[in-house]
Write an enzyme that holds these catalytic residues in place. Structure first.
Site, mmCIF file in Angstrom:
data_model
loop_
_atom_site.group_PDB
_atom_site.id
_atom_site.type_symbol
_atom_site.label_atom_id
_atom_site.label_comp_id
_atom_site.label_asym_id
_atom_site.label_seq_id
_atom_site.Cartn_x
_atom_site.Cartn_y
_atom_site.Cartn_z
ATOM 1 N N ASP A 148 0.849 -1.186 0.000
ATOM 2 C CA ASP A 148 0.000 0.000 0.000
ATOM 3 C C ASP A 148 0.887 1.240 0.000
ATOM 4 O O ASP A 148 2.123 1.141 0.044
ATOM 5 C CB ASP A 148 -0.891 -0.030 1.247
ATOM 6 C CG ASP A 148 -2.326 0.365 0.939
ATOM 7 O OD1 ASP A 148 -2.521 1.253 0.096
ATOM 8 O OD2 ASP A 148 -3.243 -0.217 1.540
ATOM 9 N N ASP A 211 -10.687 1.998 -3.890
ATOM 10 C CA ASP A 211 -11.158 0.783 -3.234
ATOM 11 C C ASP A 211 -12.564 0.409 -3.685
ATOM 12 O O ASP A 211 -13.440 1.272 -3.831
ATOM 13 C CB ASP A 211 -11.176 0.964 -1.715
ATOM 14 C CG ASP A 211 -9.781 1.059 -1.123
ATOM 15 O OD1 ASP A 211 -8.825 0.631 -1.789
ATOM 16 O OD2 ASP A 211 -9.659 1.563 0.009
#
Length: 425
Positions: A148, A211
């Protein structure tokens, strides 16, 4: 009625280099902890999921990576060595022992980190510890790294950190698939918002949008972003549409079937995120449909693209060239294949409306070249198979209409060009 989006399906997509580490030669398949557990999991939970991947048939269908997401870490690095530490309460036997258990099941093991100072849940990140952490993950027999980029304040560092990590992984004595979770790069500040333009050289897969949520609109937003960037996907690198929401419970079976069909034809990695312990048969039937998975894993290694969209937005048609062996049961030695160098395709007809509709697929839109008004008018004869019904539908000329495509549903078919005849108009 129809808007032609792209005529580039026959163009060779290998226009840019991909990461050459021998991994992700087809889109990776696996399962991730995040949707089920978030931060609340232990080694016992992970071992149970490893067992379920085997007994549910997911492993035999191709889902070989078991990936733990954020929150496995201890709250601080070791003050002397600077090494990352795992949470000893959650993992009393250690990460290496967990990796050994997962490997004993025939699975591969994935782990998570962030390129910033902290992970998204504020555990220690890997900023300026890339080579140290890569060596640690290798010593734990890790097979997959999801990186990430939370808490990385400098915009340019967000991209360069992935490059540094790629180099760090490349010098380990273990091959580790590199998943670049680049959604935080999707900004409007500069061209770093297009990871598919730079990530293929450094990553095995990279996120192309934000997301995903367990809602129909999220599926459409992400698939729309996948239009016309198919050229980046190739062996070694794949555009990542994010974890599948199939089976999370907030959408209909038709919507989950549509999402899986789109992820398959776009050649996105197939990373499931549902609770395998309570998976219903209709969800298992979606996730383990061998004919649809075969399209995602097709050895021609091309990504699909949308090539028709109704002006009123009611439907889209996506197509992906596929290798002839996936269509070999259609092949008839007494027929002649002609005109098209790529006569085999998978096609998804997507209903975006809240009501049932019919969708007509015109073969010339896929196979034809109508740029010149003086060309002969072709007649296209194709053979069609339905991948969700598992039925051969027969031979059709020029068009095929999918009747009663359910609201937010799809028909997914394979198309074999049988013959082409020409006449002057």
């Amino acid at each position: 009625m129809l808007f032609l989006v792209s005529l580039l399906l026959f163009i060779n997509p290998f226009l840019i280099s991909s990461l050459n580490n021998g991994l992700a030669l087809t889109p990776p398949m696996g399962w991730s902890t995040w949707n089920v557990f978030h931060c609340e999991y232990t080694e016992v939970d992970i071992m149970e999921m490893a067992d379920m991947l085997v007994t549910s048939g997911m492993l035999s269908a191709g889902y070989k990576y078991l990936n733990i997401d954020d929150c496995w870490e201890a709250s601080e690095r070791d003050p002397i060595s600077g090494m990352l530490k795992y949470n000893e309460t959650k993992f009393p036997h250690g990460i290496l022992a967990l990796a050994d258990y997962i490997h004993s099941k025939g699975l591969l093991f994935g782990i998570y980190s962030s390129s910033g100072e902290k992970t998204c849940k504020k555990y220690p990140g890997s900023w300026q510890h890339e080579f140290l952490d890569a060596a640690l993950f290798s010593s734990w027999n890790i097979d997959f790294l999801k990186l990430d980029c939370c808490f990385q304040d400098n915009i340019k560092d967000r991209a360069t950190a992935y490059i540094t990590w790629s180099k760090a992984l490349s010098i380990q004595n273990r091959s580790i698939l590199f998943s670049c979770d680049t959604d935080e790069l999707l900004l409007n500040e500069n061209n770093l918002e297009f990871p598919f333009q730079w990530a293929p050289e450094y990553c095995n897969m990279a996120r192309i949008w934000g997301d995903i949520d367990d809602e129909w609109e999220s599926t459409l937003r992400i698939s729309d972003r996948a239009t016309n960037i198919y050229y980046a996907s190739q062996p070694g690198y794949w555009n990542d549409l994010d974890i599948l929401t199939v089976g999370l419970g907030k959408q209909t079976i038709d919507e989950y079937t549509a999402q899986f069909s789109l992820w398959a034809i776009i050649s996105s990695p197939l990373i499931a995120g549902n609770d395998l312990r309570i998976m219903k048969k209709e969800i298992a039937n979606i996730l383990t449909n061998k004919e649809v998975i075969a399209i995602n894993q097709d050895k021609l290694c091309r990504s699909g693209n949308m090539f028709q969209r109704a002006f009123d937005g009611s439907y889209e048609i996506w197509a992906k060239p596929i290798h002839y062996e996936n269509m070999s049961h259609f092949y008839d030695q007494n027929r002649t294949l002609s005109f098209s160098p790529l006569p085999f395709h998978a096609v998804v007809l997507l209903n975006q409306l809240n009501v049932t509709i019919n969708i007509t697929f015109e073969f010339n839109q896929l196979f034809g070249n109508n740029l010149s008004p003086h060309q002969p008018t072709p007649t296209w004869t194709v053979f069609i198979r339905d991948l969700w019904l598992h039925q051969d539908l027969g031979e059709f000329v020029d068009t095929w209409t999918a009747i009663n495509v359910s609201a937010h549903g799809v028909r997914m078919i394979t198309v074999l060009l049988r013959n082409t005849t020409h006449s002057h108009s």
